[in-house]
Design a protein around this motif. Structure first.
Motif, PDB file in Angstrom:
ATOM      1  N   ALA A   1      -1.427   5.600 -51.174  1.00 47.54           N
ATOM      2  CA  ALA A   1      -1.199   5.963 -52.576  1.00 47.54           C
ATOM      3  C   ALA A   1      -1.563   4.815 -53.499  1.00 47.54           C
ATOM      4  N   MET A   2      -1.307   3.585 -53.026  1.00 51.58           N
ATOM      5  CA  MET A   2      -1.646   2.416 -53.830  1.00 51.58           C
ATOM      6  C   MET A   2      -3.164   2.317 -53.992  1.00 51.58           C
ATOM      7  N   SER A   3      -3.896   2.551 -52.925  1.00 53.19           N
ATOM      8  CA  SER A   3      -5.353   2.445 -53.000  1.00 53.19           C
ATOM      9  C   SER A   3      -5.956   3.613 -53.774  1.00 53.19           C
ATOM     10  N   ALA A   4      -5.319   4.769 -53.745  1.00 58.63           N
ATOM     11  CA  ALA A   4      -5.823   5.922 -54.484  1.00 58.63           C
ATOM     12  C   ALA A   4      -5.594   5.751 -55.988  1.00 58.63           C
ATOM     13  N   ALA A   5      -4.492   5.103 -56.327  1.00 60.42           N
ATOM     14  CA  ALA A   5      -4.184   4.890 -57.737  1.00 60.42           C
ATOM     15  C   ALA A   5      -5.080   3.819 -58.358  1.00 60.42           C
TER      16      ALA A   5
ATOM     17  N   ALA B   1       2.357   3.631 -44.484  1.00 57.28           N
ATOM     18  CA  ALA B   1       0.945   4.007 -44.573  1.00 57.28           C
ATOM     19  C   ALA B   1       0.704   4.892 -45.787  1.00 57.28           C
ATOM     20  N   ALA B   2       1.619   5.815 -46.062  1.00 55.88           N
ATOM     21  CA  ALA B   2       1.478   6.701 -47.217  1.00 55.88           C
ATOM     22  C   ALA B   2       1.561   5.894 -48.509  1.00 55.88           C
TER      23      ALA B   2
ATOM     24  N   ARG C   1       8.408   7.097 -38.269  1.00 54.16           N
ATOM     25  CA  ARG C   1       8.771   7.417 -39.653  1.00 54.16           C
ATOM     26  C   ARG C   1       8.523   6.221 -40.570  1.00 54.16           C
ATOM     27  N   HIS C   2       8.924   5.039 -40.140  1.00 56.32           N
ATOM     28  CA  HIS C   2       8.690   3.832 -40.935  1.00 56.32           C
ATOM     29  C   HIS C   2       7.193   3.587 -41.135  1.00 56.32           C
ATOM     30  N   LYS C   3       6.439   3.699 -40.058  1.00 53.87           N
ATOM     31  CA  LYS C   3       4.991   3.462 -40.145  1.00 53.87           C
ATOM     32  C   LYS C   3       4.336   4.488 -41.063  1.00 53.87           C
ATOM     33  N   SER C   4       4.748   5.730 -40.961  1.00 50.28           N
ATOM     34  CA  SER C   4       4.174   6.792 -41.771  1.00 50.28           C
ATOM     35  C   SER C   4       4.450   6.564 -43.252  1.00 50.28           C
ATOM     36  N   ARG C   5       5.663   6.193 -43.579  1.00 57.13           N
ATOM     37  CA  ARG C   5       6.021   5.975 -44.983  1.00 57.13           C
ATOM     38  C   ARG C   5       5.269   4.780 -45.567  1.00 57.13           C
TER      39      ARG C   5
ATOM     40  N   GLN D   1       6.829  -3.593 -47.989  1.00 52.33           N
ATOM     41  CA  GLN D   1       7.118  -2.851 -49.218  1.00 52.33           C
ATOM     42  C   GLN D   1       6.857  -3.703 -50.452  1.00 52.33           C
ATOM     43  N   LYS D   2       7.227  -4.979 -50.383  1.00 49.57           N
ATOM     44  CA  LYS D   2       6.997  -5.877 -51.515  1.00 49.57           C
ATOM     45  C   LYS D   2       5.507  -6.115 -51.720  1.00 49.57           C
ATOM     46  N   ALA D   3       4.761  -6.247 -50.626  1.00 51.66           N
ATOM     47  CA  ALA D   3       3.312  -6.463 -50.736  1.00 51.66           C
ATOM     48  C   ALA D   3       2.634  -5.245 -51.349  1.00 51.66           C
ATOM     49  N   ILE D   4       3.082  -4.062 -50.976  1.00 47.82           N
ATOM     50  CA  ILE D   4       2.516  -2.832 -51.545  1.00 47.82           C
ATOM     51  C   ILE D   4       2.877  -2.740 -53.022  1.00 47.82           C
ATOM     52  N   ALA D   5       4.104  -3.096 -53.375  1.00 49.12           N
ATOM     53  CA  ALA D   5       4.538  -3.037 -54.768  1.00 49.12           C
ATOM     54  C   ALA D   5       3.790  -4.056 -55.628  1.00 49.12           C
ATOM     55  N   ALA D   6       3.369  -5.168 -55.023  1.00 51.89           N
ATOM     56  CA  ALA D   6       2.660  -6.206 -55.774  1.00 51.89           C
ATOM     57  C   ALA D   6       1.290  -5.723 -56.232  1.00 51.89           C
ATOM     58  N   GLY D   7       0.663  -4.841 -55.470  1.00 51.55           N
ATOM     59  CA  GLY D   7      -0.585  -4.230 -55.917  1.00 51.55           C
ATOM     60  C   GLY D   7      -1.856  -4.821 -55.353  1.00 51.55           C
TER      61      GLY D   7
END
Length: 90
Positions: A85-89, A80-81, A74-78, A36-42
């Motif tokens: 979303a990060m790559s789409a943004a 991955a989503a 559920r964890h993997k799906s969230r 989650q932190k890695a995804i938030a970092a961008g």
């Protein structure tokens, strides 16, 4: 307190097993938070790498039945989503 030798042994085993299971659940939570932190970092490449490691940890813990397979999915799906979303943004 346990009265028989068998019950005393089971109590000792339960303590060991509880510690082992707790450490595995803790490792799972740590892996999820790291992703989650890695995804938030961008950083997409770093986040994808961490995501793959996290999925591996989640699957390993679910295979050992420390968590339910649906919870693992559920964890993997969230994650991955969030990664998608990060790559789409970007």
């Amino acid at each position: 307190m346990a009265n028989t030798a068998q019950a005393r042994k089971r109590a000792r085993q339960a303590v060991k097993l509880n510690a082992h299971n707790s450490s595995q659940r803790s490792a799972l939570r740590t892996a999820i938070k790291t992703a989650q932190k890695a995804i938030a970092a961008g950083d997409k490449e770093a986040a994808a790498s961490v995501f793959n490691n996290t999925v591996s940890v989640i699957d390993r813990i679910a295979d050992k039945k420390r968590i339910h397979k649906n919870k693992a999915a559920r964890h993997k799906s969230r994650l991955a989503a969030a990664l998608k979303a990060m790559s789409a943004a970007a």
